[in-house]
Design a protein around this motif. Sequence first.
Motif, PDB file in Angstrom:
ATOM      1  N   ARG A  56       0.898  -1.499   0.103  1.00 48.71           N
ATOM      2  CA  ARG A  56      -0.518   0.377  -0.291  1.00 48.71           C
ATOM      3  C   ARG A  56       1.082   1.105   0.214  1.00 48.71           C
ATOM      4  NH1 ARG A  56      -5.188  -0.603   3.748  1.00 48.71           N
ATOM      5  NH2 ARG A  56      -5.950  -3.364   3.236  1.00 48.71           N
ATOM      6  N   LEU A  57       2.141   1.376   1.004  1.00 53.04           N
ATOM      7  CA  LEU A  57       2.928   2.184   0.629  1.00 53.04           C
ATOM      8  C   LEU A  57       3.657   2.437  -1.017  1.00 53.04           C
ATOM      9  CD1 LEU A  57       4.444   1.421   3.824  1.00 53.04           C
ATOM     10  CD2 LEU A  57       3.249   3.758   3.233  1.00 53.04           C
ATOM     11  N   VAL A  58       3.768   1.082  -1.343  1.00 49.89           N
ATOM     12  CA  VAL A  58       4.441   1.685  -2.812  1.00 49.89           C
ATOM     13  C   VAL A  58       3.181   2.204  -3.821  1.00 49.89           C
ATOM     14  CG1 VAL A  58       5.365   0.358  -4.871  1.00 49.89           C
ATOM     15  CG2 VAL A  58       5.837  -0.347  -2.757  1.00 49.89           C
ATOM     16  N   VAL A  59       1.407   1.774  -3.396  1.00 50.29           N
ATOM     17  CA  VAL A  59       1.411   2.736  -4.551  1.00 50.29           C
ATOM     18  C   VAL A  59       0.685   3.622  -4.264  1.00 50.29           C
ATOM     19  CG1 VAL A  59      -1.238   1.796  -5.113  1.00 50.29           C
ATOM     20  CG2 VAL A  59      -0.018   0.165  -5.053  1.00 50.29           C
ATOM     21  N   GLU A  60       0.676   4.135  -2.830  1.00 50.74           N
ATOM     22  CA  GLU A  60       0.396   5.785  -2.815  1.00 50.74           C
ATOM     23  C   GLU A  60       1.713   6.832  -3.350  1.00 50.74           C
ATOM     24  OE1 GLU A  60      -1.441   8.336  -2.738  1.00 50.74           O
ATOM     25  OE2 GLU A  60      -2.454   6.609  -1.564  1.00 50.74           O
ATOM     26  N   LEU A  61       2.597   5.596  -3.035  1.00 57.17           N
ATOM     27  CA  LEU A  61       3.839   7.032  -3.529  1.00 57.17           C
ATOM     28  C   LEU A  61       3.863   7.119  -5.006  1.00 57.17           C
ATOM     29  CD1 LEU A  61       6.563   8.051  -3.053  1.00 57.17           C
ATOM     30  CD2 LEU A  61       8.100   5.701  -3.183  1.00 57.17           C
ATOM     31  N   VAL A  62       3.714   5.584  -5.712  1.00 56.95           N
ATOM     32  CA  VAL A  62       3.632   6.250  -6.627  1.00 56.95           C
ATOM     33  C   VAL A  62       2.491   6.525  -7.748  1.00 56.95           C
ATOM     34  CG1 VAL A  62       3.089   4.616  -9.222  1.00 56.95           C
ATOM     35  CG2 VAL A  62       4.955   3.854  -7.464  1.00 56.95           C
ATOM     36  N   LEU A  63       1.218   6.680  -6.846  1.00 57.06           N
ATOM     37  CA  LEU A  63       0.684   7.141  -7.596  1.00 57.06           C
ATOM     38  C   LEU A  63      -0.175   8.507  -6.593  1.00 57.06           C
ATOM     39  CD1 LEU A  63      -2.432   4.264  -7.712  1.00 57.06           C
ATOM     40  CD2 LEU A  63      -1.194   4.971  -9.438  1.00 57.06           C
ATOM     41  N   SER A  64       0.556   8.877  -5.676  1.00 46.39           N
ATOM     42  CA  SER A  64       0.514  10.027  -5.247  1.00 46.39           C
ATOM     43  C   SER A  64       1.008  11.300  -6.268  1.00 46.39           C
ATOM     44  CB  SER A  64       1.265  10.877  -3.973  1.00 46.39           C
ATOM     45  OG  SER A  64       2.191  10.193  -3.959  1.00 46.39           O
ATOM     46  N   ALA A  65       1.958  10.655  -7.468  1.00 44.20           N
ATOM     47  CA  ALA A  65       2.545  11.468  -8.352  1.00 44.20           C
ATOM     48  C   ALA A  65       2.089  12.161  -9.874  1.00 44.20           C
ATOM     49  CB  ALA A  65       4.399  10.913  -8.897  1.00 44.20           C
ATOM     50  N   VAL A  66       0.785  11.056  -9.462  1.00 41.56           N
ATOM     51  CA  VAL A  66       0.050  11.691 -11.100  1.00 41.56           C
ATOM     52  C   VAL A  66      -0.614  13.549 -10.426  1.00 41.56           C
ATOM     53  CG1 VAL A  66      -2.156  11.035 -12.536  1.00 41.56           C
ATOM     54  CG2 VAL A  66      -0.626   9.350 -10.879  1.00 41.56           C
ATOM     55  N   ASP A  67      -0.553  14.114 -11.596  1.00 39.15           N
ATOM     56  CA  ASP A  67      -0.846  15.419 -12.161  1.00 39.15           C
ATOM     57  C   ASP A  67      -2.457  15.411 -11.807  1.00 39.15           C
ATOM     58  OD1 ASP A  67      -1.681  17.797 -12.192  1.00 39.15           O
ATOM     59  OD2 ASP A  67      -0.226  18.571 -13.777  1.00 39.15           O
ATOM     60  N   THR A  68      -3.216  15.615 -10.837  1.00 36.29           N
ATOM     61  CA  THR A  68      -4.680  15.667 -10.873  1.00 36.29           C
ATOM     62  C   THR A  68      -5.296  16.790 -10.686  1.00 36.29           C
ATOM     63  OG1 THR A  68      -4.935  15.159  -7.957  1.00 36.29           O
ATOM     64  CG2 THR A  68      -4.252  13.166  -9.248  1.00 36.29           C
ATOM     65  N   GLU A  69      -4.524  17.913 -11.226  1.00 37.25           N
ATOM     66  CA  GLU A  69      -5.328  18.749 -11.609  1.00 37.25           C
ATOM     67  C   GLU A  69      -5.654  18.884 -13.051  1.00 37.25           C
ATOM     68  OE1 GLU A  69      -4.654  21.802 -10.210  1.00 37.25           O
ATOM     69  OE2 GLU A  69      -4.121  20.365  -8.340  1.00 37.25           O
ATOM     70  N   PRO A  70      -6.848  19.899 -12.754  1.00 41.19           N
ATOM     71  CA  PRO A  70      -7.820  20.084 -13.935  1.00 41.19           C
ATOM     72  C   PRO A  70      -7.272  20.231 -15.121  1.00 41.19           C
ATOM     73  CG  PRO A  70      -8.989  20.803 -11.309  1.00 41.19           C
ATOM     74  CD  PRO A  70      -7.709  20.407 -11.946  1.00 41.19           C
ATOM     75  N   PRO A  71      -7.263  19.540 -15.890  1.00 40.93           N
ATOM     76  CA  PRO A  71      -6.835  20.067 -17.059  1.00 40.93           C
ATOM     77  C   PRO A  71      -7.983  21.307 -17.646  1.00 40.93           C
ATOM     78  CG  PRO A  71      -7.827  18.069 -17.617  1.00 40.93           C
ATOM     79  CD  PRO A  71      -8.467  17.971 -16.404  1.00 40.93           C
ATOM     80  N   ASP A  72      -7.214  22.035 -18.601  1.00 41.32           N
ATOM     81  CA  ASP A  72      -7.294  23.329 -19.343  1.00 41.32           C
ATOM     82  C   ASP A  72      -8.776  23.117 -19.523  1.00 41.32           C
ATOM     83  OD1 ASP A  72      -7.970  25.532 -20.804  1.00 41.32           O
ATOM     84  OD2 ASP A  72      -6.445  24.944 -23.009  1.00 41.32           O
ATOM     85  N   PRO A  73      -9.708  23.885 -19.417  1.00 44.76           N
ATOM     86  CA  PRO A  73     -11.248  24.101 -19.366  1.00 44.76           C
ATOM     87  C   PRO A  73     -11.287  24.369 -20.529  1.00 44.76           C
ATOM     88  CG  PRO A  73     -10.550  25.690 -18.304  1.00 44.76           C
ATOM     89  CD  PRO A  73      -8.524  24.647 -18.437  1.00 44.76           C
ATOM     90  N   GLY A  74     -10.701  24.987 -21.557  1.00 46.98           N
ATOM     91  CA  GLY A  74     -11.453  25.520 -22.903  1.00 46.98           C
ATOM     92  C   GLY A  74     -10.634  24.615 -23.448  1.00 46.98           C
ATOM     93  N   ALA A  75     -10.274  23.219 -23.447  1.00 48.82           N
ATOM     94  CA  ALA A  75     -10.130  22.058 -24.374  1.00 48.82           C
ATOM     95  C   ALA A  75     -11.422  21.505 -24.365  1.00 48.82           C
ATOM     96  CB  ALA A  75      -9.134  21.533 -23.711  1.00 48.82           C
ATOM     97  N   SER A  76     -11.724  20.911 -25.306  1.00 44.57           N
ATOM     98  CA  SER A  76     -13.099  19.172 -25.428  1.00 44.57           C
ATOM     99  C   SER A  76     -12.391  18.760 -24.809  1.00 44.57           C
ATOM    100  CB  SER A  76     -12.771  18.743 -26.948  1.00 44.57           C
ATOM    101  OG  SER A  76     -11.956  17.773 -27.078  1.00 44.57           O
TER     102      SER A  76
END
Length: 207
Positions: A56-76
């Motif tokens: 679980r620690l490994v999974v959280e370390l890897v997946l916490s690096a995923v950028d989850t900021e909303p993409p450009d709202p002007g894009a489709s």
Amino acid sequence: MPRPRSLTPDQLASAALAVTDRDGLAGLSMRAVAQELGVSTMGLYRYVHDREELERLVVELVLSAVDTEPPDPGASWRERVEVMVRRLRDTVGAHPEVVPLAIAHRHHSLGVLRWSEAVLAVLTEAGVEGERRVVALRGLLSYVIGAIQLEHLGALSGPGTTAITELPPAEFPHLAETARDARNVDAGQEFLGGLALLLDGLDAQGG
């Protein structure tokens, strides 16, 4: 005797990830991680109960690096979903041995939960709701996971594909021809092409 040094969750996760990247998932053990950290195996039990907690620690370390900021709202909506999917693929694809762990522990990972929430927000804005939204999210997750495994464990240009090109053409004409064509398809082209087909399906259903 000196008191054993304190270890942080990030240190434990980093050591477990290093073992997994180097020795594969089969090499992940309490003993191997303890050696990586320079402590005794019994000493490691002061911090984690078992291998599952390390996973679980490994999974959280890897997946916490995923950028989850909303993409450009002007894009489709399609472009924004593609951005989110590519972020997940790039992050997890850097540690392919972790993929089975990510599947097993995804419900406990804040990283994948936040990624899923961001994708669901885009799908909802695009009018994908209810059961269609369930299928869409799971389909995207399944696609990313499967694509990463195929890319690293059974690439189109690998020896398995070469063997398929040598199948008897009278018995497997389409498979042999497709395997020959696969030599000209790189991993990125394969991934984005498959994702486009998946998004086409959502579009066709009114997404």
